[in-house]
Design a protein around this motif. Structure first.
Motif, PDB file in Angstrom:
ATOM      1  N   SER A  56       8.561   4.886 -12.969  1.00 51.91           N
ATOM      2  CA  SER A  56       7.731   4.970 -11.698  1.00 51.91           C
ATOM      3  C   SER A  56       8.743   5.022 -10.581  1.00 51.91           C
ATOM      4  N   ARG A  57       8.087   5.472  -9.519  1.00 59.29           N
ATOM      5  CA  ARG A  57       9.177   5.579  -8.079  1.00 59.29           C
ATOM      6  C   ARG A  57       7.859   5.421  -6.993  1.00 59.29           C
ATOM      7  N   ALA A  58       8.558   4.666  -6.099  1.00 57.40           N
ATOM      8  CA  ALA A  58       7.849   4.318  -5.183  1.00 57.40           C
ATOM      9  C   ALA A  58       7.990   5.572  -4.025  1.00 57.40           C
ATOM     10  N   LEU A  59       7.027   5.947  -3.302  1.00 55.62           N
ATOM     11  CA  LEU A  59       7.149   7.402  -2.438  1.00 55.62           C
ATOM     12  C   LEU A  59       7.019   6.728  -0.975  1.00 55.62           C
ATOM     13  N   ARG A  60       7.262   7.667   0.028  1.00 55.29           N
ATOM     14  CA  ARG A  60       7.523   6.940   1.276  1.00 55.29           C
ATOM     15  C   ARG A  60       6.038   6.822   2.014  1.00 55.29           C
ATOM     16  N   ALA A  61       5.078   7.367   1.521  1.00 56.29           N
ATOM     17  CA  ALA A  61       3.652   7.538   2.011  1.00 56.29           C
ATOM     18  C   ALA A  61       3.188   6.229   1.575  1.00 56.29           C
ATOM     19  N   HIS A  62       2.126   5.728   2.695  1.00 53.71           N
ATOM     20  CA  HIS A  62       1.394   4.688   2.631  1.00 53.71           C
ATOM     21  C   HIS A  62       0.020   5.045   2.423  1.00 53.71           C
ATOM     22  N   PHE A  63      -0.960   4.313   2.224  1.00 55.31           N
ATOM     23  CA  PHE A  63      -2.221   4.712   2.018  1.00 55.31           C
ATOM     24  C   PHE A  63      -3.312   3.759   2.773  1.00 55.31           C
ATOM     25  N   ALA A  64      -4.399   4.199   2.892  1.00 55.43           N
ATOM     26  CA  ALA A  64      -5.610   3.420   3.343  1.00 55.43           C
ATOM     27  C   ALA A  64      -6.544   3.109   2.081  1.00 55.43           C
ATOM     28  N   PRO A  65      -6.849   1.925   1.907  1.00 56.50           N
ATOM     29  CA  PRO A  65      -7.499   1.604   0.574  1.00 56.50           C
ATOM     30  C   PRO A  65      -8.935   2.168   0.461  1.00 56.50           C
ATOM     31  N   ARG A  66      -9.082   2.717  -0.571  1.00 58.08           N
ATOM     32  CA  ARG A  66     -10.590   3.165  -0.934  1.00 58.08           C
ATOM     33  C   ARG A  66     -11.709   2.064  -0.684  1.00 58.08           C
ATOM     34  N   ARG A  74       2.056  11.642 -12.333  1.00 54.23           N
ATOM     35  CA  ARG A  74       0.662  11.578 -11.571  1.00 54.23           C
ATOM     36  C   ARG A  74       1.076  10.639 -10.221  1.00 54.23           C
ATOM     37  N   VAL A  75       0.464  11.018  -9.165  1.00 54.35           N
ATOM     38  CA  VAL A  75       0.747  10.404  -7.924  1.00 54.35           C
ATOM     39  C   VAL A  75      -0.577   9.729  -7.951  1.00 54.35           C
ATOM     40  N   VAL A  76      -0.282   8.299  -7.458  1.00 56.72           N
ATOM     41  CA  VAL A  76      -1.375   7.243  -7.451  1.00 56.72           C
ATOM     42  C   VAL A  76      -1.088   6.299  -6.247  1.00 56.72           C
ATOM     43  N   HIS A  77      -2.314   5.854  -6.016  1.00 64.89           N
ATOM     44  CA  HIS A  77      -2.408   4.805  -4.851  1.00 64.89           C
ATOM     45  C   HIS A  77      -2.736   3.492  -5.194  1.00 64.89           C
ATOM     46  N   PRO A  78      -1.885   2.511  -5.750  1.00 67.77           N
ATOM     47  CA  PRO A  78      -2.067   1.415  -6.601  1.00 67.77           C
ATOM     48  C   PRO A  78      -3.144   0.315  -5.812  1.00 67.77           C
ATOM     49  N   HIS A  79      -4.100  -0.173  -6.320  1.00 70.83           N
ATOM     50  CA  HIS A  79      -5.012  -0.887  -5.397  1.00 70.83           C
ATOM     51  C   HIS A  79      -4.896  -2.598  -6.184  1.00 70.83           C
ATOM     52  N   ALA A  80      -4.697  -2.525  -7.509  1.00 71.55           N
ATOM     53  CA  ALA A  80      -4.646  -4.108  -7.825  1.00 71.55           C
ATOM     54  C   ALA A  80      -3.902  -4.054  -9.373  1.00 71.55           C
ATOM     55  N   ILE A  81      -3.313  -5.095  -9.580  1.00 69.45           N
ATOM     56  CA  ILE A  81      -2.511  -5.335 -10.716  1.00 69.45           C
ATOM     57  C   ILE A  81      -2.885  -6.598 -11.221  1.00 69.45           C
ATOM     58  N   ARG A 118       0.772  -1.268  -0.036  1.00 65.94           N
ATOM     59  CA  ARG A 118       0.062  -0.148   0.103  1.00 65.94           C
ATOM     60  C   ARG A 118       0.836   1.156  -0.032  1.00 65.94           C
ATOM     61  N   ARG A 119       1.812   1.301  -0.852  1.00 76.27           N
ATOM     62  CA  ARG A 119       2.821   2.205  -0.935  1.00 76.27           C
ATOM     63  C   ARG A 119       2.234   3.160  -2.183  1.00 76.27           C
ATOM     64  N   ALA A 120       2.350   4.740  -1.995  1.00 76.00           N
ATOM     65  CA  ALA A 120       1.875   5.684  -3.137  1.00 76.00           C
ATOM     66  C   ALA A 120       2.976   5.443  -3.990  1.00 76.00           C
ATOM     67  N   LEU A 121       2.633   5.643  -5.471  1.00 70.18           N
ATOM     68  CA  LEU A 121       3.701   5.961  -6.541  1.00 70.18           C
ATOM     69  C   LEU A 121       3.481   7.278  -7.240  1.00 70.18           C
ATOM     70  N   GLU A 122       4.709   7.535  -7.746  1.00 68.34           N
ATOM     71  CA  GLU A 122       4.678   8.672  -8.760  1.00 68.34           C
ATOM     72  C   GLU A 122       4.911   7.757 -10.245  1.00 68.34           C
ATOM     73  N   LEU A 123       4.038   7.959 -10.960  1.00 63.09           N
ATOM     74  CA  LEU A 123       3.917   7.199 -12.356  1.00 63.09           C
ATOM     75  C   LEU A 123       4.325   8.448 -13.473  1.00 63.09           C
ATOM     76  N   ARG A 124       4.870   8.198 -14.403  1.00 60.70           N
ATOM     77  CA  ARG A 124       5.104   8.851 -15.557  1.00 60.70           C
ATOM     78  C   ARG A 124       4.274   7.917 -16.583  1.00 60.70           C
ATOM     79  N   TYR A 125       3.181   8.766 -17.137  1.00 63.49           N
ATOM     80  CA  TYR A 125       2.282   7.979 -18.300  1.00 63.49           C
ATOM     81  C   TYR A 125       1.972   9.144 -19.131  1.00 63.49           C
ATOM     82  N   GLY A 126       1.988   8.835 -20.470  1.00 65.07           N
ATOM     83  CA  GLY A 126       1.528   9.768 -21.164  1.00 65.07           C
ATOM     84  C   GLY A 126       2.295  11.053 -21.441  1.00 65.07           C
ATOM     85  N   GLY A 127       3.512  10.947 -21.003  1.00 66.10           N
ATOM     86  CA  GLY A 127       4.275  12.356 -20.827  1.00 66.10           C
ATOM     87  C   GLY A 127       4.169  13.025 -19.525  1.00 66.10           C
ATOM     88  N   ALA A 128       3.212  12.702 -18.624  1.00 68.05           N
ATOM     89  CA  ALA A 128       2.989  13.516 -17.624  1.00 68.05           C
ATOM     90  C   ALA A 128       2.992  12.594 -16.338  1.00 68.05           C
TER      91      ALA A 128
END
Length: 126
Positions: free
Chosen positions: A89-99, A42-49, A30-40
């Protein structure tokens, strides 16, 4: 009743396998990520892959910051990213509570999750 043969998916490249492993770890932790996608970025909370219905690998996220879809889109919300198109992509230090989940089939677009976060109640009870 007719049955169609299963369509084999092409094998995954070693590079894509490593990316999937890193993203799966972020989902499980449950680690927040910074993703580069489509040239931009974004900060995301990944929930499933996992595999999508088209055979691609998708990353289901809650986007918290970054490129919006249009002028009426706040930029925050559910997003499904094609993992093969993630530019960085880069993992951030922040963790998140699931939506909160939207029901038993809460991973729209992902037919077979490889990794997914626990439910919100399970995560908050831990």
């Amino acid at each position: 009743m007719s049955s169609y043969p299963a369509i084999p998916f092409p094998p995954l490249s070693p590079r894509l396998r490593r990316r999937i492993a890193r993203l799966s770890r972020a989902v499980r932790e449950r680690r927040a990520l910074e993703l580069r996608y489509g040239g931009a970025w974004r900060v995301v909370h990944p929930h499933a892959i996992g595999r999508t219905g088209t055979g691609r690998i998708g990353l289901l996220t809650w986007q918290t910051a970054g490129l919006a879809r249009g002028p009426d889109d706040p930029g925050e919300g559910w997003r499904l990213f094609d993992v093969s198109r993630i530019e960085g992509s880069r993992a951030l230090r922040a963790h998140f509570a699931p939506r909160p989940r939207g029901g038993p089939h809460w991973t729209p677009g992902i037919d077979a999750p490889v990794a997914e976060v626990p439910s919100r109640a399970e995560a908050l009870a831990a």
